[in-house]
Scaffold this active site. Sequence first.
Site, PDB file in Angstrom:
ATOM      1  N   PHE A 228      45.710  32.416  40.519  1.00 12.69           N
ATOM      2  CA  PHE A 228      44.373  32.606  41.024  1.00 12.69           C
ATOM      3  C   PHE A 228      44.342  33.254  42.263  1.00 12.69           C
ATOM      4  CE2 PHE A 228      40.737  31.762  43.770  1.00 12.69           C
ATOM      5  CZ  PHE A 228      39.938  32.151  43.385  1.00 12.69           C
ATOM      6  N   MET A 251      47.366  29.050  43.949  1.00 16.33           N
ATOM      7  CA  MET A 251      46.259  29.150  44.638  1.00 16.33           C
ATOM      8  C   MET A 251      46.473  30.406  45.805  1.00 16.33           C
ATOM      9  SD  MET A 251      43.263  27.829  43.731  1.00 16.33           S
ATOM     10  CE  MET A 251      43.757  28.025  42.265  1.00 16.33           C
ATOM     11  N   GLU A 252      46.169  31.719  45.708  1.00 17.17           N
ATOM     12  CA  GLU A 252      46.267  32.592  46.918  1.00 17.17           C
ATOM     13  C   GLU A 252      44.933  32.822  47.259  1.00 17.17           C
ATOM     14  OE1 GLU A 252      46.242  35.224  49.122  1.00 17.17           O
ATOM     15  OE2 GLU A 252      46.467  36.543  47.918  1.00 17.17           O
ATOM     16  N   CYS A 253      44.577  32.185  48.490  1.00 21.63           N
ATOM     17  CA  CYS A 253      43.068  32.252  48.742  1.00 21.63           C
ATOM     18  C   CYS A 253      42.926  33.198  50.141  1.00 21.63           C
ATOM     19  CB  CYS A 253      42.431  30.665  48.958  1.00 21.63           C
ATOM     20  SG  CYS A 253      42.575  29.772  47.690  1.00 21.63           S
TER      21      CYS A 253
END
Length: 510
Positions: A228, A251-253
């Site tokens: 994501f 998770m790449e936020c």
Amino acid sequence: MSDQGSAGGGAVGVLDSDVPSFVSYDPAGGGEVATFPVMTAARVRGVVDEARQAAGWWGALSWAERERRLLRWAGVITRGREELCALVHRENGKPRDDAFLEVFLAVEHIGWAAGHARRVLRSRRVGTGMLMANHAASLEYQPLGVVGVIGPWNYPIFTPVGSIAYALAAGNAVVFKPSEYTTAIGEWLVDAFGRANPDAPHQVLRLVTGTGETGAALCQSGVDKIAFTGSARTGRKVMAACAPSLTPVLMECGGKDAMIVAADANLEQAADAALWGAMSNAGQTCVGIERVYVVDSVKDKFIAELSARIQKLALKPGDGPDAAYGPMTMPAQVDIVRRHIDDAIAKGATAIVGGAEAVKAPYVEPTVLVDVPEDASAVCEETFGPTITVKGVKDLEEAVVLANATDYGLGSSVYARNGAMAVARRLRSGMTSVNAVIAFAGIPGLPFGGVGESGFGRIHGADGLREFTRPKAITRRRWSTPFEPTTFARNPKTIVILEKYAMVRYGRKK
């Protein structure tokens, strides 16, 4: 691109009047780009099931054959760059040349993943140690099966390809759900893979379309991992959707990336880099520069250089060929940028360039805010717009403390002639560029990812390839020995021998 979604990857098909649909729009002019179906949970599961069959075929191919097919994909993207760049400009809003930079980086990553997968993931021998000396040990990295990729709208090619290409190179099939704001670009990429491999008996890269509910359906569809990219807030929803099935997530936020400018820095280069990091892509870059901490002795010079460069370069947003950057892709982001600017000024900051009047939806003109309090939203929250805050600090120690005073930890930058590497190592971020900005994103061999609110897991590089595999450890007994340790019929001398070995190797160390 037609006004209706095409049969990209066999997943979208002709729109049915009974199926809910959504429209992607040109963020500059507001015109419709394309219409796509909001795929139901049942349809998403069907696509994943089809991808599962494709994964068996794809995973059984040789490294060389997968490399050949991935490079074909890179070739189709490269040859179709004019069409793709025009589509990016229309649906995402960024200038054509910036769109090409994104295309170029994407094909570089495809090439790296395809060319290095065998070296990184092939079976290798592992030392066994004294206890198991009569065994051989090996480690290999097996494909997960089907990987779901949920992509963002700000870099709709480069960012999802950073997961898709590495997952494919590792032997997985991929089901890709692009952002509802840039679905036509995602469809183009999936179609390009199909055009590159017309002889393939299965479609290993498939498309699902829709809004947040479709993304949740993908999380619950039985995929073996979700990659994501998006906000931390949405990332939490993705993790919650994946939790019941223990589906692992990458998770790449977001980020609130800082630049540190030392007293001995090249101020011209630092100012130029700060502007690119802050303003390119209308500031809609997760690793863009949002905060600058500059040593007091050169603060005024740095600010003067920033202002002069904005005027000299005539940095202005727009839709034409001379625009430095485009509109805000997501309309709601305009209000966030306006709120951050207003809050900073209300708390005592000075807008030396831009300010409240710079927000002219769908565009935001460059804004430089000086002496913004650390508790202002422009410092604490991700702005995701063409703004930058500049604050003076007494020394590099204070700069590091302030740079690290955030829940985010994605990228960072240091400008200095002396001691820059030491400062870089102390910054709490997944990546740091020294005397540059965002350079790490252009090097395919480096892992990309963050800590804290910026997420976990890595794309790109060897770590990115391994991210889409499961390590498989195998041991094989080569011969039997009278001193087997793991048997109830163990020779009493076995423990004596092992105790002596332990004492010789470790017991005398103090």
